[in-house]
Write an enzyme that holds these catalytic residues in place. Structure first.
Site, PDB file in Angstrom:
ATOM      1  N   CYS A 116      -4.331   5.376 -17.145  1.00 57.11           N
ATOM      2  CA  CYS A 116      -4.410   4.209 -16.266  1.00 57.11           C
ATOM      3  C   CYS A 116      -4.581   4.638 -14.814  1.00 57.11           C
ATOM      4  CB  CYS A 116      -3.133   3.385 -16.440  1.00 57.11           C
ATOM      5  SG  CYS A 116      -3.094   1.947 -15.371  1.00 57.11           S
ATOM      6  N   CYS A 130      -3.719  -6.202 -19.533  1.00 56.02           N
ATOM      7  CA  CYS A 130      -2.390  -5.611 -19.395  1.00 56.02           C
ATOM      8  C   CYS A 130      -1.727  -6.390 -18.260  1.00 56.02           C
ATOM      9  CB  CYS A 130      -2.513  -4.131 -19.039  1.00 56.02           C
ATOM     10  SG  CYS A 130      -0.915  -3.364 -18.671  1.00 56.02           S
ATOM     11  N   CYS A 183       3.023  -7.346  -0.646  1.00 55.79           N
ATOM     12  CA  CYS A 183       3.992  -7.382  -1.758  1.00 55.79           C
ATOM     13  C   CYS A 183       5.304  -6.729  -1.284  1.00 55.79           C
ATOM     14  CB  CYS A 183       3.422  -6.654  -2.964  1.00 55.79           C
ATOM     15  SG  CYS A 183       1.720  -7.158  -3.341  1.00 55.79           S
ATOM     16  N   CYS A 198      -7.662   2.390 -18.621  1.00 58.56           N
ATOM     17  CA  CYS A 198      -7.078   1.201 -18.002  1.00 58.56           C
ATOM     18  C   CYS A 198      -7.226   1.370 -16.496  1.00 58.56           C
ATOM     19  CB  CYS A 198      -5.599   1.094 -18.389  1.00 58.56           C
ATOM     20  SG  CYS A 198      -4.759  -0.291 -17.574  1.00 58.56           S
ATOM     21  N   CYS A 234      -2.471  -0.585   1.898  1.00 55.74           N
ATOM     22  CA  CYS A 234      -2.954  -1.793   1.215  1.00 55.74           C
ATOM     23  C   CYS A 234      -2.750  -3.016   2.111  1.00 55.74           C
ATOM     24  CB  CYS A 234      -2.202  -1.977  -0.107  1.00 55.74           C
ATOM     25  SG  CYS A 234      -2.783  -3.406  -1.038  1.00 55.74           S
ATOM     26  N   ARG A 278       5.514  -2.296 -22.649  1.00 61.23           N
ATOM     27  CA  ARG A 278       5.699  -0.985 -22.001  1.00 61.23           C
ATOM     28  C   ARG A 278       6.871  -0.988 -21.027  1.00 61.23           C
ATOM     29  NH1 ARG A 278       1.124  -0.681 -20.221  1.00 61.23           N
ATOM     30  NH2 ARG A 278       0.402   0.105 -22.209  1.00 61.23           N
ATOM     31  N   CYS A 296       6.523  -3.149  -2.504  1.00 65.49           N
ATOM     32  CA  CYS A 296       5.599  -2.036  -2.721  1.00 65.49           C
ATOM     33  C   CYS A 296       5.586  -0.993  -1.615  1.00 65.49           C
ATOM     34  CB  CYS A 296       4.192  -2.588  -2.928  1.00 65.49           C
ATOM     35  SG  CYS A 296       3.039  -1.308  -3.451  1.00 65.49           S
TER      36      CYS A 296
HETATM   37  N1  SAM Z   1      -2.964  -3.039  -6.083  1.00 66.52           N
HETATM   38  C1  SAM Z   1      -3.081  -3.436  -7.428  1.00 66.52           C
HETATM   39  C2  SAM Z   1      -2.303  -4.669  -7.761  1.00 66.52           C
HETATM   40  O1  SAM Z   1      -1.300  -4.933  -7.109  1.00 66.52           O
HETATM   41  O2  SAM Z   1      -2.697  -5.349  -8.704  1.00 66.52           O
HETATM   42  C3  SAM Z   1      -2.701  -2.335  -8.399  1.00 66.52           C
HETATM   43  C4  SAM Z   1      -1.563  -1.395  -8.111  1.00 66.52           C
HETATM   44  S1  SAM Z   1       0.045  -2.126  -8.062  1.00 66.52           S
HETATM   45  C5  SAM Z   1       0.980  -0.835  -7.392  1.00 66.52           C
HETATM   46  C6  SAM Z   1       0.518  -2.256  -9.769  1.00 66.52           C
HETATM   47  C7  SAM Z   1       1.823  -2.892 -10.092  1.00 66.52           C
HETATM   48  O3  SAM Z   1       2.894  -1.976  -9.873  1.00 66.52           O
HETATM   49  C8  SAM Z   1       2.273  -4.114  -9.323  1.00 66.52           C
HETATM   50  O4  SAM Z   1       1.652  -5.261  -9.798  1.00 66.52           O
HETATM   51  C9  SAM Z   1       3.758  -4.152  -9.583  1.00 66.52           C
HETATM   52  O5  SAM Z   1       4.027  -4.925 -10.731  1.00 66.52           O
HETATM   53  C10 SAM Z   1       4.110  -2.693  -9.840  1.00 66.52           C
HETATM   54  N2  SAM Z   1       4.966  -2.136  -8.772  1.00 66.52           N
HETATM   55  C11 SAM Z   1       4.565  -1.750  -7.551  1.00 66.52           C
HETATM   56  N3  SAM Z   1       5.602  -1.300  -6.815  1.00 66.52           N
HETATM   57  C12 SAM Z   1       6.694  -1.391  -7.595  1.00 66.52           C
HETATM   58  C13 SAM Z   1       8.069  -1.079  -7.403  1.00 66.52           C
HETATM   59  N4  SAM Z   1       8.535  -0.604  -6.244  1.00 66.52           N
HETATM   60  N5  SAM Z   1       8.933  -1.290  -8.412  1.00 66.52           N
HETATM   61  C14 SAM Z   1       8.467  -1.794  -9.592  1.00 66.52           C
HETATM   62  N6  SAM Z   1       7.177  -2.110  -9.838  1.00 66.52           N
HETATM   63  C15 SAM Z   1       6.300  -1.923  -8.854  1.00 66.52           C
HETATM   64  C1  DTB Z   2       2.749  -1.634 -14.126  1.00 61.96           C
HETATM   65  O1  DTB Z   2       3.142  -2.750 -14.513  1.00 61.96           O
HETATM   66  N1  DTB Z   2       3.531  -0.697 -13.663  1.00 61.96           N
HETATM   67  C2  DTB Z   2       2.773   0.441 -13.241  1.00 61.96           C
HETATM   68  C3  DTB Z   2       1.331   0.076 -13.682  1.00 61.96           C
HETATM   69  N2  DTB Z   2       1.488  -1.256 -14.148  1.00 61.96           N
HETATM   70  C4  DTB Z   2       0.215   0.205 -12.755  1.00 61.96           C
HETATM   71  C5  DTB Z   2       2.938   0.720 -11.795  1.00 61.96           C
HETATM   72  C6  DTB Z   2       4.394   1.033 -11.466  1.00 61.96           C
HETATM   73  C7  DTB Z   2       4.431   1.405 -10.034  1.00 61.96           C
HETATM   74  C8  DTB Z   2       5.819   1.752  -9.605  1.00 61.96           C
HETATM   75  C9  DTB Z   2       5.898   2.045  -8.167  1.00 61.96           C
HETATM   76  C10 DTB Z   2       5.181   3.267  -7.714  1.00 61.96           C
HETATM   77  O2  DTB Z   2       5.203   4.324  -8.403  1.00 61.96           O
HETATM   78  O3  DTB Z   2       4.607   3.221  -6.633  1.00 61.96           O
HETATM   79 FE1  SF4 Z   3      -1.159  -3.494  -2.661  1.00 61.09          FE
HETATM   80 FE2  SF4 Z   3       1.132  -2.647  -3.679  1.00 61.09          FE
HETATM   81 FE3  SF4 Z   3       0.604  -5.238  -3.663  1.00 61.09          FE
HETATM   82 FE4  SF4 Z   3      -0.801  -3.593  -5.312  1.00 61.09          FE
HETATM   83  S1  SF4 Z   3       1.379  -4.054  -5.419  1.00 61.09           S
HETATM   84  S2  SF4 Z   3      -1.593  -5.225  -4.006  1.00 61.09           S
HETATM   85  S3  SF4 Z   3      -0.860  -1.748  -4.027  1.00 61.09           S
HETATM   86  S4  SF4 Z   3       0.868  -3.922  -1.832  1.00 61.09           S
END
Ligand code: SAM
Ligand code: DTB
Ligand code: SF4
Length: 338
Positions: free
Chosen positions: A103, A194, A63, A134, A59, A266, A66
């Protein structure tokens, strides 16, 4: 005035109001949140969602939490947009296990139109199974939001993650305003929102207050609010972030319930590390949905038999789907092996 009355009398929320809620004794706060929960929901019923990563890693966003950001080396196995058949197989299994919502998450900054046309087929397939759909695909243009809505997408997930004040310490490749703009487009297109956040990003209580304030003042507030606890990912800048006190997490759930009484709250990422008692307190405080299934996007989630056992011990049931796409308010016991 009781805390319950204090919360019931408010339509818009100010920083000081939410700060006041945080300062209350834990028992008073939980009691009020549970009262609010009882007014608006069946407190013994939990909605189950299933999450699937349809495009993993690489990506362009940075973030700091992530595993999927291309800016960090997290040893993640990347995967291009997966085949529709795989998605439908996962959705079918989710439905059989009691999920009512499916989702789909993609590691994109924003979708390319050619990818979106594939995602639309996925959405149609999920809906044809009778599940709510979703998707979380990053930022959208107005046209893309309209296209997703026309395809019948029920919810769009787009998290604010933290306060506007803390945002730039976590993500520099987009702004809070970008996030709010996509939420506006989603709402204008007629989809449900959401939107939630993550605790454990090194934020202060003030940041938690401001995130909750922002969510509650979205007009209307999101129908669905995921509350994540950071899953620390080795290789990311937040790999050693200090964990959030469990009572602070439960307080946040309780306050979310008080200020967004009708939303589905959630318990999302990080549930794996919660013990059963902490989860039970979250359900008491107003959480009424979980991701069910052993994997989130790239990280682990509790085993399904552990969740089924917990539901059984707490007398919780899950929301069920009938053959149509409408969710019935009947009770159903999660199948738990005797
Ligand atoms: N790329 C898209 C975005 O960021 O909107 C969708 C996927 S992203 C992985 C969805 C959400 O997962 C993020 O907004 C964040 O709130 C959550 N998330 C991602 N990595 C995480 C982590 N290591 N621990 C907790 N929540 C996480
Ligand atoms: C949200 O708030 N949490 C979910 C869903 N929306 C998409 C994602 C959690 C991702 C946790 C880190 C991972 O599994 O990579
Ligand atoms: Fe990309 Fe992860 Fe950020 Fe979503 S949360 S925009 S997958 S880096």
């Amino acid at each position: 005035m009781s805390l319950f009355q204090f919360a019931s009398n408010r339509v818009t929320w100010e920083t000081a109001d939410i700060d006041y809620l945080f300062q209350q004794p834990f028992n008073d706060l939980l009691f009020a949140a549970h009262q609010m929960h009882r007014v608006h929901h069946d407190v013994n019923q939990i909605q189950l969602s299933r999450l699937l990563s349809i495009k993993t890693g690489a990506c362009p966003e940075d973030c700091k939490y992530c595993s999927q950001s291309g800016h960090y080396n997290t040893n993640l196995e990347k995967e291009k947009l997966i085949a529709i058949e795989k998605v439908l197989e996962s959705a079918k299994a989710a439905k059989e296990q009691g999920a009512t919502r499916f989702c789909m998450g993609a590691a994109w900054r924003s979708p390319q139109d050619r990818d979106l046309s594939v995602v639309i087929k996925m959405i149609r397939g999920v809906k044809a199974l009778g599940l709510e759909s979703c998707a979380t695909l990053g930022m959208l243009s107005n046209e893309q939001a309209q296209t997703l809505a026309a395809a019948g997408l029920d919810y769009y997930n787009h998290n604010l993650d933290t306060s506007a004040e803390h945002y730039a310490s976590i993500i520099t490749t987009r702004s809070y305003e970008d996030r709010l703009e996509t939420l506006r487009l989603v709402r204008d297109a007629g989809m449900k929102i959401c939107c939630g956040g993550i605790l454990g990003l090194g934020e202060s209580r003030f940041d938690r207050i401001r995130l909750l304030e922002q969510l509650a003042n979205l007009n209307p507030y999101p129908e669905s609010v995921p509350i994540n606890q950071l899953v620390p990912i080795p290789g990311t800048p937040l790999e050693n972030a200090p964990p959030v006190d469990v009572f602070e997490f439960i307080r946040t759930v309780a306050i979310a319930r008080l200020i967004m009484p009708k939303a589905v709250l959630r318990l999302s990422a990080g549930r794996e590390t919660f013990d059963d008692a902490a989860q039970a307190l979250c359900f008491f405080a107003g959480a009424n949905s979980i991701f069910f299934g052993e994997q989130l996007l790239t990280t682990d989630n509790p085993a399904t038999d552990r969740d089924a056992h917990l539901f059984q011990r707490l007398g919780l049931t899950s929301v069920v789907l009938e053959s149509s796409n409408s969710i019935q308010n009947t009770k159903y016991d999660l199948a738990y092996p005797a």
